[in-house]
Write a protein that holds these residues in place. Sequence first.
Motif, PDB file in Angstrom:
ATOM      1  N   ASP A  99       0.835  -1.203   0.000  1.00 66.71           N
ATOM      2  CA  ASP A  99       0.000   0.000   0.000  1.00 66.71           C
ATOM      3  C   ASP A  99       0.869   1.252   0.000  1.00 66.71           C
ATOM      4  O   ASP A  99       2.034   1.240   0.413  1.00 66.71           O
ATOM      5  CB  ASP A  99      -0.901   0.025   1.245  1.00 66.71           C
ATOM      6  N   ASP A 100       0.244   2.340  -0.475  1.00 66.34           N
ATOM      7  CA  ASP A 100       0.796   3.687  -0.346  1.00 66.34           C
ATOM      8  C   ASP A 100       2.166   3.852  -0.998  1.00 66.34           C
ATOM      9  O   ASP A 100       3.082   4.459  -0.441  1.00 66.34           O
ATOM     10  CB  ASP A 100       0.881   4.089   1.132  1.00 66.34           C
ATOM     11  N   LEU A 101       2.330   3.272  -2.186  1.00 66.13           N
ATOM     12  CA  LEU A 101       3.554   3.553  -2.945  1.00 66.13           C
ATOM     13  C   LEU A 101       3.532   5.005  -3.404  1.00 66.13           C
ATOM     14  O   LEU A 101       2.520   5.490  -3.915  1.00 66.13           O
ATOM     15  CB  LEU A 101       3.650   2.636  -4.165  1.00 66.13           C
ATOM     16  N   GLU A 102       4.629   5.734  -3.242  1.00 63.74           N
ATOM     17  CA  GLU A 102       4.721   7.123  -3.669  1.00 63.74           C
ATOM     18  C   GLU A 102       5.767   7.222  -4.785  1.00 63.74           C
ATOM     19  O   GLU A 102       6.928   6.883  -4.602  1.00 63.74           O
ATOM     20  CB  GLU A 102       5.107   8.021  -2.504  1.00 63.74           C
ATOM     21  N   LEU A 103       5.268   7.683  -5.938  1.00 67.30           N
ATOM     22  CA  LEU A 103       6.124   7.796  -7.112  1.00 67.30           C
ATOM     23  C   LEU A 103       6.044   9.203  -7.669  1.00 67.30           C
ATOM     24  O   LEU A 103       5.024   9.897  -7.503  1.00 67.30           O
ATOM     25  CB  LEU A 103       5.710   6.789  -8.187  1.00 67.30           C
ATOM     26  N   ALA A 104       7.113   9.652  -8.326  1.00 68.45           N
ATOM     27  CA  ALA A 104       7.157  11.003  -8.897  1.00 68.45           C
ATOM     28  C   ALA A 104       7.115  10.918 -10.409  1.00 68.45           C
ATOM     29  O   ALA A 104       7.661   9.992 -11.022  1.00 68.45           O
ATOM     30  CB  ALA A 104       8.415  11.720  -8.433  1.00 68.45           C
ATOM     31  N   LEU A 105       6.467  11.905 -10.998  1.00 66.74           N
ATOM     32  CA  LEU A 105       6.412  12.018 -12.455  1.00 66.74           C
ATOM     33  C   LEU A 105       7.216  13.245 -12.847  1.00 66.74           C
ATOM     34  O   LEU A 105       6.876  14.369 -12.471  1.00 66.74           O
ATOM     35  CB  LEU A 105       4.957  12.149 -12.929  1.00 66.74           C
ATOM     36  N   ARG A 106       8.305  12.999 -13.545  1.00 69.10           N
ATOM     37  CA  ARG A 106       9.156  14.110 -13.925  1.00 69.10           C
ATOM     38  C   ARG A 106       9.243  14.203 -15.443  1.00 69.10           C
ATOM     39  O   ARG A 106       9.250  13.169 -16.131  1.00 69.10           O
ATOM     40  CB  ARG A 106      10.562  13.912 -13.355  1.00 69.10           C
ATOM     41  N   PRO A 107       9.259  15.434 -15.932  1.00 72.78           N
ATOM     42  CA  PRO A 107       9.364  15.594 -17.388  1.00 72.78           C
ATOM     43  C   PRO A 107      10.622  14.914 -17.907  1.00 72.78           C
ATOM     44  O   PRO A 107      11.700  15.056 -17.328  1.00 72.78           O
ATOM     45  CB  PRO A 107       9.428  17.114 -17.575  1.00 72.78           C
ATOM     46  N   GLY A 108      10.510  14.168 -18.956  1.00 73.35           N
ATOM     47  CA  GLY A 108      11.655  13.479 -19.545  1.00 73.35           C
ATOM     48  C   GLY A 108      12.126  14.149 -20.794  1.00 73.35           C
ATOM     49  O   GLY A 108      12.352  13.501 -21.815  1.00 73.35           O
ATOM     50  N   ASN A 109      12.273  15.471 -20.731  1.00 73.98           N
ATOM     51  CA  ASN A 109      12.675  16.221 -21.907  1.00 73.98           C
ATOM     52  C   ASN A 109      14.140  16.618 -21.874  1.00 73.98           C
ATOM     53  O   ASN A 109      14.579  17.438 -22.670  1.00 73.98           O
ATOM     54  CB  ASN A 109      11.798  17.466 -22.056  1.00 73.98           C
ATOM     55  N   GLY A 110      14.926  16.057 -20.931  1.00 76.65           N
ATOM     56  CA  GLY A 110      16.342  16.367 -20.870  1.00 76.65           C
ATOM     57  C   GLY A 110      17.141  15.491 -21.819  1.00 76.65           C
ATOM     58  O   GLY A 110      16.855  14.299 -21.998  1.00 76.65           O
ATOM     59  N   ILE A 111      18.146  16.082 -22.448  1.00 77.64           N
ATOM     60  CA  ILE A 111      18.981  15.348 -23.418  1.00 77.64           C
ATOM     61  C   ILE A 111      20.440  15.708 -23.172  1.00 77.64           C
ATOM     62  O   ILE A 111      20.777  16.881 -22.956  1.00 77.64           O
ATOM     63  CB  ILE A 111      18.588  15.695 -24.869  1.00 77.64           C
ATOM     64  N   ILE A 112      21.281  14.680 -23.194  1.00 74.75           N
ATOM     65  CA  ILE A 112      22.730  14.881 -23.156  1.00 74.75           C
ATOM     66  C   ILE A 112      23.297  14.207 -24.399  1.00 74.75           C
ATOM     67  O   ILE A 112      23.084  13.008 -24.625  1.00 74.75           O
ATOM     68  CB  ILE A 112      23.366  14.277 -21.894  1.00 74.75           C
ATOM     69  N   SER A 113      24.000  14.951 -25.222  1.00 76.11           N
ATOM     70  CA  SER A 113      24.586  14.399 -26.439  1.00 76.11           C
ATOM     71  C   SER A 113      26.018  14.882 -26.573  1.00 76.11           C
ATOM     72  O   SER A 113      26.448  15.823 -25.901  1.00 76.11           O
ATOM     73  CB  SER A 113      23.767  14.790 -27.671  1.00 76.11           C
ATOM     74  N   GLY A 114      26.760  14.224 -27.442  1.00 81.56           N
ATOM     75  CA  GLY A 114      28.144  14.617 -27.644  1.00 81.56           C
ATOM     76  C   GLY A 114      28.866  13.614 -28.514  1.00 81.56           C
ATOM     77  O   GLY A 114      28.245  12.896 -29.322  1.00 81.56           O
ATOM     78  N   SER A 115      30.182  13.521 -28.354  1.00 79.12           N
ATOM     79  CA  SER A 115      30.984  12.613 -29.173  1.00 79.12           C
ATOM     80  C   SER A 115      32.131  12.045 -28.332  1.00 79.12           C
ATOM     81  O   SER A 115      32.612  12.681 -27.395  1.00 79.12           O
ATOM     82  CB  SER A 115      31.538  13.330 -30.405  1.00 79.12           C
TER      83      SER A 115
END
Length: 829
Positions: free
Chosen positions: A463-479
Amino acid sequence: MSAVHAVTFPHHVEVEPGQGGFISVAITNTADVIDAYSVQVFGLDPTWVEVSPERVSLFPGDTANIDVRVHLPLDYPASQRTITINVVSDDDPTAFNLSNVQLVVAPSAETSIALDPTMVTGSRVATFGIVITNTGNAVASARPFAIDPEDLAEFTFDPPTVIVPPGRDQVVRVTAKGGRAWFGQIRARTFTFGVESDTAGSAAGLTESVTVETIGTFLQRPRIGRWLISLLGLLTAAVVFAAVLSRTFDRVVEQASVTDELIDAALESGEAGGAVVPSNPATVTGTLTSATSTQGLAGMQAELFVSDDTTTPVASAVTDDAGSFSLSSLGEGRYKLKLSGAGLAALWYPAAPTPDDAQEIEVALGQELTLDPVAVGGLPVEVTGKIDADNPLDLAGVTITLVAAGETDPEADALVATVDVAPDGSFTLPDIPSPGSYQLLVEKPGFATERRDVTLGPGQSLDDLELALRPGNGIISGSISESNGSALGGVAISATDGTTTVETVSLTDGAEGTFRVRDLPTPGQYTVTISKPGYLTETRSVALTEGQEIGNLTARLVPATGSISGRSTVSGVPEQGLTVTLTGADLVRRTAVVSQGLAAGSYGFVGLPAPGTYTLTFTGPDVIPQVRVVDLDPFRGTTDIGGIDVSLSPESTTVQGIVNAVGGGPATQATVTLSDGATTRTFLTADDPAGRFQFSNVKPGAYTLTASQIGTDPVVVLVNVTATSATPNLNLQLGAQASLSGRVDGFDPAAQSVTLRLFDPAQFPNGVAVATVETDAGGNYTFTSLEAQKVFVVAVYASATAADPLDSVSIETEPSIDKPVPPFTVTLP
């Protein structure tokens, strides 16, 4: 002339190892002033020599004795060697006297033996090992023997004779066989084992024999043991007893009748549920696993019932840690199996809710029946909780998915349940099998996927699981590139904030080396790990703000392997048989040095883990090993190191030089000896180049170099040989050879000459002369190159053909001295 005269006695000394030998040195001061003298001993360890008194002071013409006591250690090898006694003046360094003494070290025969094992148990053959130890100082030839007091056993020795060096062990295998009794108990047989050893001495070819013995025991079994006799007795008794019972029961059968009902009742003991265990019972085994995983369930109960009576079990068992159970001692028949346990819904094999729907299990006597594994779903439970979002409108379209642990693809068969989140963010997943391990996924397009591991116990709701919803719009790119700048594909990139982890791999085609990590919840602080086998792992810390994309993350991976190479030679010249051993970083590698061709002398190691510290050991036959330590450090750019060159030094060198005679000319055929106390090597100086000598392959150590010629005092030089530096050319100057000179009077030497002949006393007057000379115009003569300290007869003759001497005299020569002969006065016929 030397200002000191010394005589040593005796010239031949025998010394027992561990005991002492004495040499007396008589010293005479031949100078015109008071002088002090001391004695030096060359060719022995100074700690083995005791000189008493250490120093004597003498008036001119006085004589005194100095005693030299030689005490050799017990393990000194039997040998014959030459030592040099040197008497030196305190006041005049040029005044000294050298004399040689032959030191004979007698052989010491010390042999001991041990038996391994001392006791052997067997039937016909017993094998013992005789361990022979030579504690003496000479090589021993050992012959083993064995004695059986009963003279029944035969012995075989392998090998029949062994050579045992001083301080070493040898093992002889002894096989004893025979003498086995037919009946009775185990018999203890005692054998005498021994060794007869011969120790050969270096002096006079003497041989000393030593015999040592020890005892061994052979516990020998008889051919027919007591147990077999007892068994035969029991079998005989059983046969007699069976015959008696047979006759007795025959009489009972004749007086009584057995009905068919009685026989049937007796046979019912082997049926299912029978109270009596049959003589060949059956066994039923099986396994219980969780319906949500392949793990076995421990502590569950398995109950077996007769098919027509499912109220009282006839057998039961509890599953072990692997979920296995075993039901044994079963009679023939049909059964039904019930499986139950805490938090589990009871079921009947294989998956029926009631016994009426259960499958019958048919069992035969003596059968070992293994059932198919049973997956137990357990009691259904609920999993509830709530999603927290910064904007309540974001909760629309959020999906909760429950999958089996390790599976993250909702389309796979591991999907357990899925539900949409309510407008207030709450959710309920009903009828979830327990026990089980799951993974809970919170998903919505445009947001990061939240993952949470969930473990359910038997019948346990969550019972009573607490979960967060966070925007997944972060990006890390490179070479990603290598340290040399070339693009590097196939690199694993992982970004985690401690809760969410997103992974990707850099491209291997197209834009090689580039990567893009998507769907990162923002804002967040991420640790980016960049890794690939064979390279050093790099980590970066990246902070993402709301909806931020970082596109310029670059990394250059440094190879985590390196190499070491170089050349290994002997005195700068490539040689065969050289090796290089590398140790470090949990590695041990060995390579041979190239000995021929353009790459002669080179070696190399590649693929070495870096960073790391490695030890290189350079070895070869007859050379001094050398060691180098090399650090491979990618951070300093030292991963590929070359030029580790080593020039090894020979383990032996050459001692050479020239021997000069009086007047500075080279002395041909002079005797030169080189001794380290244990081994003596002899060389005759050459005729061309004149006076040269050379000893090759000389091991490092301290040596006594002695040069001598007939009639001269030996010249002794101490030579310290080192393998790292060459021994310089040695120049040894001999004194004059012994000679005899005299004059003949009583005739006119200018008008004629007379003949003088030199004889060995045993050959005078009719033997062969050692030398013959004629007088000169002044009546003088000289015999040169004579052996020193030897008595000769000088005889004068009227002519070279005369047979009878006119006069003669005996005289003893002295080393390096032209000794005058008393003048002769003759009257010629």
